[in-house]
Each structure stands twice: as C-alpha cells, then as structure tokens.
Design a protein around this motif. Structure first.
Motif: not given
Length: 320
Positions: A201-214, A236-240
């Motif tokens: 879960i991401t609960v931030t005010t950031a504008n960044a890729a906090l969670v990477e696919e690998p 996002v691209r690789k999500a089911d």
C-alpha cells in the motif's frame, strides 16, 4: 416545526461512531454506488498557489440515495499547517436535504476522512487480496496510520512492514501500535519492504515510482492511495488486472494519470471498478497468481455517507 442546522464537531463524530462503523459504512456505500443508488461526479481541484495561498482543495459533491442525503466534501492540503501544529490535510462536510436543499448539518470531516481512507484498503483487500500475511505500507503519516488501524480489524496479518524516508516517522508509526498481534518491521529500503509482500500500500504525497515491477511477487495486490504516480510504469504494464475505485477520477488523477495522458491507458484497460465488484457485478480476484494494481483515490460519497450516519446518531441522542 422549526428545523435546525447542526454543527457536528470531530469530537461528536468520534463519540457516536466507531472505526468498525466506518468500515461497514464504506463497504455498504461502495455497494450502493455499484447498484446505481448514488450520483457522484468526479472531484474538482482548486489550486490556490497562483493567488499566493500555499494550498489546494477538492470539491466532492454527491447524492447518497440510501441515506437520503446530498452534500459536499471539501478537503484540501494546506502547506503552512504543520508549522502551526495543524494537520496538512483538512476536511469539512456539508449535508443537505436532497429535496429542499435545507442545510441539515456542517460536519467536521478530519476524523471521518482519515478513517474512510483507512477503511478503503481494509475492505478492498477482502475482494482483491490472495493472502494478507505480509503487508507493506509505504508512507508513515496520519492516513497510513488509519489504514493499519482499520486493517488490523479486518485482515489476518503476520507481518507489517513500514517504509518511509524518515527514520523518526517509521519509529513513531510503530510506537502507535504497542502490543500488536503481528510483527511490525522498520524498513528503510523500499525494495526490501516490497519483496515477498502479499499486499503493498502506498499512502504518500510523492510523485515517483515508489514500487518497481521486479519487487512485486506473483499474486500480490498493490494499492495506491496518493494523488500522483506511486508505481513504475512497468508494474502497471505487466499487471494482470488494473482496478480503480472510480474510473472517471482515475483517468485524470492518481497513479494511472500519466499513462492515461500519454494514451497508453484507456477506460477499457481497467478490469473493473471496486464498486462493481462489491456490488457483485464484476469479478475481483479470480486467480491467486494474479498481480493486481488497484487505485484508491477516494470518493466523496463515502465521507458523506459516514457523516450522514454520524448526523443520524447525533439527532437521536438529542431526542425530540
């Protein structure tokens, strides 16, 4: 008979509502929306920076049929507040009679907004998580705290990992849950926090890729709750499955906005809205190995519905 407009303070709300009340009402309201019993346009943002005021606010109107209520949530971020010991995010609610426009109540919305925010992942995980043994929360602020307060009531968790840029924020977060029936782990590194997690879960005010696919395992559920990008494009691209609480809002704010703006995502890219799933009109998770990315930007009708419940109880408590 004379009708009176009530002023309902935060302390009154907390006196008449429990966290469990809010969780139940959020799930009910999502279902009502999915059943077509709520009217709610997308939120509108007013950014005051250009006029010299360091802040913004969202106007979030809705009509909630089962509560016989129409109204408005006004919630914003006020940059100077923390210097004065005030919360950055402040919320207020207006409840009216949908047939006459009579102002029933002005309701302080800070606690409602926090607990509604926290209730969203607590309810959504029931429909979209394969497992909840290991939960990672990125962001250690007030609303992240509300998320765990709600999730500890609804989910079976063995380990909760807390990740934030500030060590003192992580420590303060963990200190708020003494005697928790799950392990609380201080994680400075986002990759380590995410790897092997069942729910992120991401609960931030950031504008960044906090969670990477690998970093995201098969079968994981990723829930983003910020107003900007919080995951990598590859995830996002690789999500089911891609899911949003409100598709109209997901197209112009939150984690998916940049990909929508570029034309890579369109309405048809999304498997469902949360409301459809809760109403039984669409499938949530239908394979334990699916990686699902779910955006929870927030729906004003949830706050109004909770506020209507508080109003009803306040009125009853006052008697005839």
């Amino acid at each position: 008979m004379e009708r009176k407009t009530l002023l309902v303070t935060d302390s009154m709300v907390k006196k008449h509502l429990s966290i469990d009340d809010v969780i139940r009402r959020v799930e009910e309201t999502w279902r009502w929306y999915g059943e077509g019993r709520i009217v709610m346009p997308s939120k509108v943002t007013t950014d005051m920076e250009g006029a010299g005021v360091r802040g913004w606010f969202n106007s979030m109107p809705s009509y909630v049929g089962p509560c016989d209520t129409a109204g408005l949530k006004l919630v914003g971020g006020y940059a100077d507040n923390p210097r004065h010991g005030l919360p950055y995010i402040r919320s207020n609610l207006m409840l009216t009679d949908p047939r006459t426009g009579f102002l029933r109540a002005l309701v302080a919305g800070d606690w409602i907004s926090d607990m509604r925010t926290g209730s969203q992942p607590a309810v959504a995980a029931k429909y979209f998580a394969a497992r909840t043994d290991v939960v990672t929360i990125i962001g250690a602020g007030r609303q992240a705290t509300a998320c765990l307060q709600c999730m500890e009531r609804t989910l079976r968790m063995k380990e909760v990992r807390i990740c934030d840029l500030l060590p003192e924020a992580r420590k303060s977060f963990i200190d708020r849950f003494p005697g928790a029936p799950f392990a609380l782990v201080d994680c400075a590194d986002r990759a380590a926090a995410c790897r092997g997690a069942d729910v992120i879960i991401t609960v931030t005010t950031a504008n960044a890729a906090l969670v990477e696919e690998p970093w995201v395992k098969r079968g994981a559920l990723v829930m983003t709750m910020g107003s900007y990008t919080e995951t990598s494009v590859d995830l996002v691209r690789k999500a089911d499955k891609l899911v949003a609480d409100h598709l109209g809002q997901a197209m112009h704010r939150g984690n998916f906005k940049a990909m929508v703006d570029s034309g890579e995502l369109v309405a048809g890219s999304f498997a469902a809205e949360v409301t459809e799933v809760v109403a039984g009109k669409a499938a949530g998770r239908d394979d334990p190995d699916q990686r699902i990315v779910l955006e929870l930007v927030g729906m004003g009708c949830l706050d109004l519905s909770v506020a209507a419940l508080a109003y009803e109880r306040v009125v009853v408590s006052k008697g005839p």
